[in-house]
Design a protein around this motif. Structure first.
Motif, PDB file in Angstrom:
ATOM      1  N   PRO A  76       0.822  -1.219   0.000  1.00 47.04           N
ATOM      2  CA  PRO A  76       0.000   0.000   0.000  1.00 47.04           C
ATOM      3  C   PRO A  76       0.854   1.267   0.000  1.00 47.04           C
ATOM      4  O   PRO A  76       1.900   1.329   0.658  1.00 47.04           O
ATOM      5  CB  PRO A  76      -0.808  -0.123   1.296  1.00 47.04           C
ATOM      6  N   ALA A  77       0.392   2.271  -0.716  1.00 51.76           N
ATOM      7  CA  ALA A  77       1.162   3.502  -0.872  1.00 51.76           C
ATOM      8  C   ALA A  77       1.378   4.224   0.455  1.00 51.76           C
ATOM      9  O   ALA A  77       2.384   4.922   0.630  1.00 51.76           O
ATOM     10  CB  ALA A  77       0.463   4.425  -1.864  1.00 51.76           C
ATOM     11  N   ASP A  78       0.433   4.070   1.396  1.00 47.17           N
ATOM     12  CA  ASP A  78       0.564   4.776   2.670  1.00 47.17           C
ATOM     13  C   ASP A  78       1.327   3.973   3.719  1.00 47.17           C
ATOM     14  O   ASP A  78       1.506   4.437   4.847  1.00 47.17           O
ATOM     15  CB  ASP A  78      -0.811   5.160   3.212  1.00 47.17           C
ATOM     16  N   LEU A  79       1.789   2.780   3.366  1.00 40.75           N
ATOM     17  CA  LEU A  79       2.564   1.952   4.288  1.00 40.75           C
ATOM     18  C   LEU A  79       4.020   2.406   4.289  1.00 40.75           C
ATOM     19  O   LEU A  79       4.636   2.540   3.229  1.00 40.75           O
ATOM     20  CB  LEU A  79       2.484   0.485   3.868  1.00 40.75           C
ATOM     21  N   LYS A  80       4.573   2.651   5.467  1.00 41.62           N
ATOM     22  CA  LYS A  80       5.982   3.006   5.569  1.00 41.62           C
ATOM     23  C   LYS A  80       6.822   1.738   5.383  1.00 41.62           C
ATOM     24  O   LYS A  80       6.545   0.705   5.995  1.00 41.62           O
ATOM     25  CB  LYS A  80       6.292   3.646   6.919  1.00 41.62           C
ATOM     26  N   VAL A  81       7.843   1.845   4.548  1.00 44.14           N
ATOM     27  CA  VAL A  81       8.664   0.689   4.197  1.00 44.14           C
ATOM     28  C   VAL A  81      10.133   1.043   4.426  1.00 44.14           C
ATOM     29  O   VAL A  81      10.568   2.160   4.111  1.00 44.14           O
ATOM     30  CB  VAL A  81       8.455   0.283   2.723  1.00 44.14           C
ATOM     31  N   GLY A  82      10.883   0.099   4.979  1.00 39.23           N
ATOM     32  CA  GLY A  82      12.285   0.392   5.224  1.00 39.23           C
ATOM     33  C   GLY A  82      13.148  -0.845   5.313  1.00 39.23           C
ATOM     34  O   GLY A  82      12.667  -1.982   5.212  1.00 39.23           O
TER      35      GLY A  82
ATOM     36  N   LYS B 161      21.982  -5.306  15.398  1.00 38.61           N
ATOM     37  CA  LYS B 161      21.106  -6.438  15.676  1.00 38.61           C
ATOM     38  C   LYS B 161      21.929  -7.562  16.310  1.00 38.61           C
ATOM     39  O   LYS B 161      23.072  -7.759  15.901  1.00 38.61           O
ATOM     40  CB  LYS B 161      20.471  -6.938  14.372  1.00 38.61           C
ATOM     41  N   PRO B 162      21.402  -8.267  17.313  1.00 38.76           N
ATOM     42  CA  PRO B 162      20.009  -8.332  17.759  1.00 38.76           C
ATOM     43  C   PRO B 162      19.584  -7.280  18.781  1.00 38.76           C
ATOM     44  O   PRO B 162      18.492  -7.390  19.334  1.00 38.76           O
ATOM     45  CB  PRO B 162      19.926  -9.731  18.360  1.00 38.76           C
ATOM     46  N   ASP B 163      20.422  -6.286  19.056  1.00 42.83           N
ATOM     47  CA  ASP B 163      19.950  -5.175  19.875  1.00 42.83           C
ATOM     48  C   ASP B 163      18.787  -4.501  19.136  1.00 42.83           C
ATOM     49  O   ASP B 163      18.806  -4.392  17.906  1.00 42.83           O
ATOM     50  CB  ASP B 163      21.083  -4.170  20.091  1.00 42.83           C
ATOM     51  N   PRO B 164      17.775  -4.035  19.849  1.00 41.80           N
ATOM     52  CA  PRO B 164      16.612  -3.446  19.177  1.00 41.80           C
ATOM     53  C   PRO B 164      16.850  -2.060  18.589  1.00 41.80           C
ATOM     54  O   PRO B 164      16.018  -1.569  17.809  1.00 41.80           O
ATOM     55  CB  PRO B 164      15.565  -3.379  20.291  1.00 41.80           C
ATOM     56  N   LEU B 165      17.975  -1.411  18.934  1.00 41.98           N
ATOM     57  CA  LEU B 165      18.171  -0.016  18.543  1.00 41.98           C
ATOM     58  C   LEU B 165      18.054   0.231  17.035  1.00 41.98           C
ATOM     59  O   LEU B 165      17.402   1.209  16.629  1.00 41.98           O
ATOM     60  CB  LEU B 165      19.514   0.493  19.066  1.00 41.98           C
ATOM     61  N   PRO B 166      18.664  -0.587  16.166  1.00 38.46           N
ATOM     62  CA  PRO B 166      18.513  -0.303  14.728  1.00 38.46           C
ATOM     63  C   PRO B 166      17.060  -0.312  14.264  1.00 38.46           C
ATOM     64  O   PRO B 166      16.640   0.578  13.499  1.00 38.46           O
ATOM     65  CB  PRO B 166      19.323  -1.426  14.070  1.00 38.46           C
ATOM     66  N   LEU B 167      16.286  -1.283  14.722  1.00 35.47           N
ATOM     67  CA  LEU B 167      14.880  -1.363  14.322  1.00 35.47           C
ATOM     68  C   LEU B 167      14.081  -0.207  14.918  1.00 35.47           C
ATOM     69  O   LEU B 167      13.259   0.418  14.226  1.00 35.47           O
ATOM     70  CB  LEU B 167      14.297  -2.708  14.749  1.00 35.47           C
ATOM     71  N   LEU B 168      14.321   0.101  16.174  1.00 37.45           N
ATOM     72  CA  LEU B 168      13.611   1.210  16.805  1.00 37.45           C
ATOM     73  C   LEU B 168      13.962   2.545  16.150  1.00 37.45           C
ATOM     74  O   LEU B 168      13.107   3.434  16.029  1.00 37.45           O
ATOM     75  CB  LEU B 168      13.933   1.250  18.300  1.00 37.45           C
ATOM     76  N   THR B 169      15.209   2.684  15.717  1.00 35.26           N
ATOM     77  CA  THR B 169      15.619   3.907  15.027  1.00 35.26           C
ATOM     78  C   THR B 169      14.890   4.048  13.698  1.00 35.26           C
ATOM     79  O   THR B 169      14.427   5.142  13.334  1.00 35.26           O
ATOM     80  CB  THR B 169      17.141   3.909  14.800  1.00 35.26           C
ATOM     81  N   ALA B 170      14.770   2.950  12.968  1.00 30.25           N
ATOM     82  CA  ALA B 170      14.041   2.984  11.700  1.00 30.25           C
ATOM     83  C   ALA B 170      12.589   3.395  11.917  1.00 30.25           C
ATOM     84  O   ALA B 170      12.043   4.223  11.169  1.00 30.25           O
ATOM     85  CB  ALA B 170      14.105   1.617  11.026  1.00 30.25           C
ATOM     86  N   LEU B 171      11.959   2.848  12.946  1.00 24.35           N
ATOM     87  CA  LEU B 171      10.559   3.180  13.220  1.00 24.35           C
ATOM     88  C   LEU B 171      10.411   4.628  13.686  1.00 24.35           C
ATOM     89  O   LEU B 171       9.442   5.308  13.323  1.00 24.35           O
ATOM     90  CB  LEU B 171       9.989   2.222  14.259  1.00 24.35           C
ATOM     91  N   LYS B 172      11.371   5.093  14.456  1.00 27.10           N
ATOM     92  CA  LYS B 172      11.343   6.499  14.869  1.00 27.10           C
ATOM     93  C   LYS B 172      11.441   7.414  13.653  1.00 27.10           C
ATOM     94  O   LYS B 172      10.764   8.448  13.575  1.00 27.10           O
ATOM     95  CB  LYS B 172      12.497   6.779  15.835  1.00 27.10           C
ATOM     96  N   ASN B 173      12.257   7.020  12.681  1.00 29.33           N
ATOM     97  CA  ASN B 173      12.426   7.835  11.473  1.00 29.33           C
ATOM     98  C   ASN B 173      11.128   7.997  10.692  1.00 29.33           C
ATOM     99  O   ASN B 173      10.930   9.013  10.011  1.00 29.33           O
ATOM    100  CB  ASN B 173      13.487   7.216  10.561  1.00 29.33           C
TER     101      ASN B 173
END
Length: 208
Positions: free
Chosen positions: A95-101, A137-149
């Motif tokens: 979907p166009a409104d889905l954030k993808v990373g 990874k496996p620390d959550p920081l990279p994934l959490l940073t992407a979601l924060k972005n």
């Protein structure tokens, strides 16, 4: 469940890069007089560079040189790395409104060199590499940073990966995890998986 963001690992998830990784790592380790075999390839493939070098017995003083040699040799083999079948169509039909990373343990220059040729990169709202956060990874920081972005809460996101490291990253970030069965280590014991996707089209079906 309606997700607002979906994040992907690269190696073993978007791309079938394991054969090139094994070939390149064997060549570089030979320069260091270090052994390499299929078991070590499977074990180190999902690891961040520093963790892999420790596992392979590379002296800490040689990390920079080893990484530079690995990246130089890998750059000669980017043409051997392909997207898994169905990945391009999956990204195209999200979907166009889905954030993808992307959240990867690759260095940024490696990701750019290996992925720039694919049109799907234009769809990415954020890309997090090993150069972008102090922890991997496996620390959550990279994934959490992407979601924060992309301004999405962990509870509204899905992370797609192929390894135990990816699964552990998602669990630590309180993000739902989807296992890319097409690229997974068949010997891995996945215990915290919300979805097991046998092919990319099954991911697209979540958003129909």
């Amino acid at each position: 469940m309606t997700y607002q963001a979906i994040m992907f690992d690269i190696d073993g998830t978007l791309t079938n890069s394991h054969p090139a990784y094994a070939h390149v790592m064997a060549a570089v380790l030979q320069e260091y007089g270090k052994p390499f075999n299929d078991d070590l390839a499977l074990k180190t493939f999902p690891m961040a560079a520093e963790q892999a070098m420790v596992t392979l017995g590379i002296d800490a003083n040689d990390f920079d040189h080893f990484q530079a040699r690995y990246e130089a040799v890998m750059a000669e083999h980017f043409d051997e790395i392909d997207l898994f079948p169905g990945i391009a169509d999956l990204i195209k039909h999200l979907p166009a409104d889905l954030k993808v990373g992307i959240v990867t343990s690759q260095r940024r220059n490696e990701m750019t060199g290996g992925m720039a040729k694919y049109p799907l990169m234009a769809r990415m709202d954020t890309t997090i590499t090993a150069d972008d956060t102090p922890k991997r990874k496996p620390d959550p920081l990279p994934l959490l940073t992407a979601l924060k972005n992309v301004h999405v809460q962990p509870s509204d996101a899905l992370f797609i990966g192929d390894s135990l490291s990816d699964e552990q990253t998602a669990a630590a970030a309180n993000v739902d995890f989807g296992l890319a069965v097409w690229g997974m280590d068949p010997n891995a014991d996945h215990q915290q998986t919300k979805y097991r996707f046998n092919q990319p089209s099954e991911i697209a079906a979540l958003f129909d």
